[in-house]
Write an enzyme that holds these catalytic residues in place. Structure first.
Site, PDB file in Angstrom:
ATOM      1  N   ASN A 152     -11.561   1.710   1.749  1.00  0.00           N
ATOM      2  CA  ASN A 152     -12.811   2.133   1.103  1.00  0.00           C
ATOM      3  C   ASN A 152     -12.822   1.947  -0.419  1.00  0.00           C
ATOM      4  O   ASN A 152     -13.880   1.733  -0.997  1.00  0.00           O
ATOM      5  CB  ASN A 152     -13.157   3.575   1.488  1.00  0.00           C
ATOM      6  CG  ASN A 152     -12.071   4.560   1.141  1.00  0.00           C
ATOM      7  OD1 ASN A 152     -10.935   4.178   0.877  1.00  0.00           O
ATOM      8  ND2 ASN A 152     -12.418   5.827   1.141  1.00  0.00           N
ATOM      9  N   THR A 231      -2.495   8.002  11.163  1.00  0.00           N
ATOM     10  CA  THR A 231      -1.551   7.090  10.498  1.00  0.00           C
ATOM     11  C   THR A 231      -0.600   7.889   9.616  1.00  0.00           C
ATOM     12  O   THR A 231       0.604   7.619   9.568  1.00  0.00           O
ATOM     13  CB  THR A 231      -2.324   6.055   9.645  1.00  0.00           C
ATOM     14  OG1 THR A 231      -3.213   5.342  10.495  1.00  0.00           O
ATOM     15  CG2 THR A 231      -1.383   5.067   8.975  1.00  0.00           C
ATOM     16  N   GLU A 249      -2.383  10.853   1.220  1.00  0.00           N
ATOM     17  CA  GLU A 249      -3.804  11.091   0.936  1.00  0.00           C
ATOM     18  C   GLU A 249      -4.566  10.762   2.206  1.00  0.00           C
ATOM     19  O   GLU A 249      -4.813   9.589   2.499  1.00  0.00           O
ATOM     20  CB  GLU A 249      -4.263  10.187  -0.220  1.00  0.00           C
ATOM     21  CG  GLU A 249      -3.660  10.540  -1.555  1.00  0.00           C
ATOM     22  CD  GLU A 249      -4.175  11.856  -2.115  1.00  0.00           C
ATOM     23  OE1 GLU A 249      -5.081  12.476  -1.511  1.00  0.00           O
ATOM     24  OE2 GLU A 249      -3.663  12.280  -3.152  1.00  0.00           O
ATOM     25  N   CYS A 283     -13.183   9.778   1.541  1.00  0.00           N
ATOM     26  CA  CYS A 283     -12.343  10.763   2.228  1.00  0.00           C
ATOM     27  C   CYS A 283     -12.728  12.195   1.914  1.00  0.00           C
ATOM     28  O   CYS A 283     -12.632  13.073   2.756  1.00  0.00           O
ATOM     29  CB  CYS A 283     -10.896  10.530   1.836  1.00  0.00           C
ATOM     30  SG  CYS A 283     -10.678  10.456   0.051  1.00  0.00           S
ATOM     31  N   GLU A 458      -2.361  12.916  -6.302  1.00  0.00           N
ATOM     32  CA  GLU A 458      -2.497  11.720  -7.130  1.00  0.00           C
ATOM     33  C   GLU A 458      -3.172  12.141  -8.431  1.00  0.00           C
ATOM     34  O   GLU A 458      -3.773  13.214  -8.541  1.00  0.00           O
ATOM     35  CB  GLU A 458      -3.333  10.660  -6.415  1.00  0.00           C
ATOM     36  CG  GLU A 458      -2.614  10.140  -5.174  1.00  0.00           C
ATOM     37  CD  GLU A 458      -3.115   8.790  -4.682  1.00  0.00           C
ATOM     38  OE1 GLU A 458      -4.263   8.721  -4.224  1.00  0.00           O
ATOM     39  OE2 GLU A 458      -2.333   7.811  -4.748  1.00  0.00           O
TER      40      GLU A 458
HETATM   41  P1  NAD Z   1      -5.914   3.843   8.507  1.00  0.00           P
HETATM   42  O1  NAD Z   1      -5.103   5.080   8.674  1.00  0.00           O
HETATM   43  O2  NAD Z   1      -6.364   3.141   9.720  1.00  0.00           O
HETATM   44  O3  NAD Z   1      -5.073   2.767   7.665  1.00  0.00           O
HETATM   45  C1  NAD Z   1      -4.594   3.044   6.375  1.00  0.00           C
HETATM   46  C2  NAD Z   1      -3.514   2.040   6.031  1.00  0.00           C
HETATM   47  O4  NAD Z   1      -2.346   2.305   6.809  1.00  0.00           O
HETATM   48  C3  NAD Z   1      -3.881   0.587   6.301  1.00  0.00           C
HETATM   49  O5  NAD Z   1      -3.394  -0.208   5.240  1.00  0.00           O
HETATM   50  C4  NAD Z   1      -3.140   0.286   7.592  1.00  0.00           C
HETATM   51  O6  NAD Z   1      -2.819  -1.075   7.747  1.00  0.00           O
HETATM   52  C5  NAD Z   1      -1.891   1.113   7.404  1.00  0.00           C
HETATM   53  N1  NAD Z   1      -1.181   1.485   8.628  1.00  0.00           N
HETATM   54  C6  NAD Z   1      -1.696   1.670   9.874  1.00  0.00           C
HETATM   55  N2  NAD Z   1      -0.727   2.047  10.728  1.00  0.00           N
HETATM   56  C7  NAD Z   1       0.423   2.114  10.022  1.00  0.00           C
HETATM   57  C8  NAD Z   1       1.777   2.445  10.340  1.00  0.00           C
HETATM   58  N3  NAD Z   1       2.141   2.814  11.574  1.00  0.00           N
HETATM   59  N4  NAD Z   1       2.692   2.413   9.348  1.00  0.00           N
HETATM   60  C9  NAD Z   1       2.350   2.082   8.089  1.00  0.00           C
HETATM   61  N5  NAD Z   1       1.101   1.738   7.738  1.00  0.00           N
HETATM   62  C10 NAD Z   1       0.136   1.755   8.685  1.00  0.00           C
HETATM   63  O7  NAD Z   1      -7.115   4.255   7.556  1.00  0.00           O
HETATM   64  P2  NAD Z   1      -8.387   3.362   7.150  1.00  0.00           P
HETATM   65  O8  NAD Z   1      -9.277   3.273   8.344  1.00  0.00           O
HETATM   66  O9  NAD Z   1      -7.944   2.135   6.466  1.00  0.00           O
HETATM   67  O10 NAD Z   1      -9.061   4.294   6.049  1.00  0.00           O
HETATM   68  C11 NAD Z   1      -9.894   5.372   6.341  1.00  0.00           C
HETATM   69  C12 NAD Z   1      -9.108   6.657   6.303  1.00  0.00           C
HETATM   70  O11 NAD Z   1      -8.483   6.825   5.049  1.00  0.00           O
HETATM   71  C13 NAD Z   1      -9.992   7.872   6.483  1.00  0.00           C
HETATM   72  O12 NAD Z   1      -9.369   8.807   7.325  1.00  0.00           O
HETATM   73  C14 NAD Z   1     -10.103   8.429   5.077  1.00  0.00           C
HETATM   74  O13 NAD Z   1     -10.388   9.796   5.006  1.00  0.00           O
HETATM   75  C15 NAD Z   1      -8.757   8.111   4.521  1.00  0.00           C
HETATM   76  N6  NAD Z   1      -8.806   8.083   3.058  1.00  0.00           N
HETATM   77  C16 NAD Z   1      -8.187   9.089   2.339  1.00  0.00           C
HETATM   78  C17 NAD Z   1      -8.252   9.116   0.959  1.00  0.00           C
HETATM   79  C18 NAD Z   1      -7.613  10.205   0.156  1.00  0.00           C
HETATM   80  O14 NAD Z   1      -7.382  10.022  -1.019  1.00  0.00           O
HETATM   81  N7  NAD Z   1      -7.322  11.363   0.723  1.00  0.00           N
HETATM   82  C19 NAD Z   1      -8.926   8.097   0.281  1.00  0.00           C
HETATM   83  C20 NAD Z   1      -9.530   7.075   1.025  1.00  0.00           C
HETATM   84  C21 NAD Z   1      -9.451   7.085   2.412  1.00  0.00           C
END
Ligand code: NAD
Length: 484
Positions: A152, A231, A249, A283, A458
């Site tokens: 995002n 994740t 995060e 998020c 962060e």
């Molecule tokens: P996701 O969990 O599907 O993926 C996040 C990242 O993790 C990607 O780069 C993915 O390739 C990687 N990944 C997936 N499986 C993994 C594994 N087993 N080991 C290591 N890396 C792995 O999330 P998304 O769909 O890309 O993003 C949306 C999510 O992120 C939402 O839940 C959102 O709330 C969260 N988010 C949180 C924040 C925050 O600061 N708290 C900010 C932005 C997004």
């Protein structure tokens, strides 16, 4: 603008390609067209990146903090000078409108580099007097850090992780989300142009398997993940197996509580910002909007009128206020939640449909009213432009219901009663909170969640604690009093 990068990965100061990896198509969300292609990192690429990081880190750690900071601040200046170009790439990568990316992405990344660049020279240990003997502490980097990003905010996430890591003397290998692989490569180019020695900031592409390979590599000392809770649990467990430092995060389902004395216009505006900015893909969004009974009709009336007036369209047109969702898969997921909301008996106030006649992944901004706590749309993170409005009668009830979730990223309160605002915020189980506004995240403020929404913080001085460790040194000034 040509979005295709010269190669997929950036390692040891330059672009690197390995076409043996799985191809990843980069899709422009506003048209559904392929605009670039990168390859997922092979084990050889992962190895090359970690080896480069490990080799470069020691001498970077020996560079003075002021000098490290100067590089980061130069990078911040370059980013600001190229804001439009970087914002356009962010728009191509994510589909977010230029109106947003021009002010919220590269600029936020530059803020982080500037802030941590400024702090780098001020990082110290301390002297602890024990009378005659004394202890001093040395603030040391952790070593090789791995950053894993969500899709995002690809530029912001890359910078929010790199800036404190590099300021503290670490090297970093960053894996962007496979959905948005482009922006982090530009940040790598800029850091090198700003004078960052080769190997300190590397970018490797790939899906979860590449992330997983990075997390479990014994050369890695710290992992910072921005992603979903499922994740996060996997990455945390893998990091735990190697007793590595983590920052998590993760996701949220945050409450935004509107009391009947609130400035209605501000409260509606805050709720819209906290649900529709970046097509709702934020998020910390306040997706459970609790509105006190007495003002509910007026709130909904103003909310639906203002929501229906949102200008949806071409994200590259600066007048556009809302673009598409990031991908077809995300759009389908959000559409399925809209169906779930209807089936659960929530009342659709406005929106709810895909925009017909457009090829991109556009959805109408959507508001559900009469939402109850047990509905899935009130419990699960949707990550799209879907707001759930719930009603409440008194303060204690609002607090209890707001906290009844496994998430704890954010919370907001709108009220003109200052005492109540602070009293309620103090009771809410959330890491990043707002009073009479929503979703502002300046680099000076800690950002992160409690409960399942995360570990660590962060931004702000707090991030330094998550990218450095203290060596404690006891110094004896007299003879050793051994009883033997
Ligand atoms: P996701 O969990 O599907 O993926 C996040 C990242 O993790 C990607 O780069 C993915 O390739 C990687 N990944 C997936 N499986 C993994 C594994 N087993 N080991 C290591 N890396 C792995 O999330 P998304 O769909 O890309 O993003 C949306 C999510 O992120 C939402 O839940 C959102 O709330 C969260 N988010 C949180 C924040 C925050 O600061 N708290 C900010 C932005 C997004």
């Amino acid at each position: 603008m040509n979005a295709q990068p010269p190669a997929s990965h950036f390692i040891n100061g330059g672009y690197v390609e390995d076409t043996a990896g799985t191809p990843i198509d980069v899709i422009y969300p506003a048209s559904g067209e392929k605009i670039a292609k990168v390859y997922s990192a092979t084990p050889a690429i992962v190895d090359q990146a970690l080896a480069a990081a490990q080799a470069a880190q020691k001498s970077w750690a020996r560079t003075s903090g002021t000098e490290r900071g100067r590089v980061l601040r130069r990078a911040a200046d370059l980013i600001r000078a190229r804001n439009r170009e970087l914002s356009t790439l962010e728009t191509l990568d994510t589909g977010k409108p230029l109106q947003e990316t021009l002010v919220a992405d590269a600029t936020s990344g530059a803020d982080a580099l500037e802030y941590f660049g400024g702090l780098a020279g001020a990082l110290t240990g301390e002297h602890i007097s024990l009378g005659t003997d004394f202890v001093y502490t040395i603030r040391e980097p952790l070593g090789v850090c791995v950053g894993i990003g969500a899709w995002n905010y690809p530029t912001q996430i890359a910078c929010w992780k790199a800036a404190p890591a590099l300021a503290c003397g670490n090297a970093i290998v960053f894996k962007p989300s496979e959905t948005t692989p482009l922006c982090a490569l530009k940040i790598a180019e800029i850091l090198v142009e700003a004078g960052l020695p080769a190997g300190l900031y590397n970018v490797v592409q790939g899906l979860g398997d590449v992330g997983s390979a990075l997390v479990s590599d014994p050369r890695v000392d710290k992992i910072s993940l921005t992603g979903s809770v499922p994740t996060g649990k996997k990455v945390y467990a893998a990091a735990g197996a190697g007793v590595k430092h983590v920052t998590m995060e993760l996701g949220g389902k945050s409450p935004l509580i509107v009391f009947d004395d609130a400035n209605l216009e501000d409260a509606v505006g805050g709720a819209m910002l906290g649900n529709f900015y970046s097509s709702g893909q934020v998020c910390s969004n306040g997706t459970r909007v609790f509105v006190q009974n007495g003002i509910l009709p007026g709130f909904l009336e103003q909310l639906s009128a203002r929501t229906e007036a949102i200008r949806l369209g071409d994200p590259l047109d600066e007048a556009t206020q809302m673009g598409p969702l990031v991908s077809e898969a995300q759009m389908d997921k959000v559409l399925s939640y809209i169906e779930i909301g209807k089936a659960e008996g929530a009342r659709l106030v406005t929106g709810g449909n895909r925009i017909e006649g457009r090829n991109g992944f556009y959805l109408e901004p959507t508001v559900f009213a009469d939402v109850t706590d047990d509905m899935r749309i009130a419990r699960e993170e949707i990550f799209g432009p879907v707001m759930s409005v719930l009603s409440f009668s008194d303060e204690a009830e609002a607090i209890t219901r707001a906290n009844a979730t496994e998430f704890g990223l954010s919370a907001g309160v709108f009220t003109r009663d200052l005492t109540r605002a602070h009293r309620v915020i103090a009771e809410l189980e959330a890491g990043s909170c707002w009073i009479n506004t929503y979703n502002l995240a300046p680099v000076e403020a800690p950002f992160g969640g409690v409960k399942q929404s995360g570990v660590g913080r962060e931004n702000s001085k707090a991030a330094i604690e998550h990218y450095s460790q203290l060596k404690s040194v006891y110094v004896a000034m007299g003879p050793v009093e051994a009883p033997y």
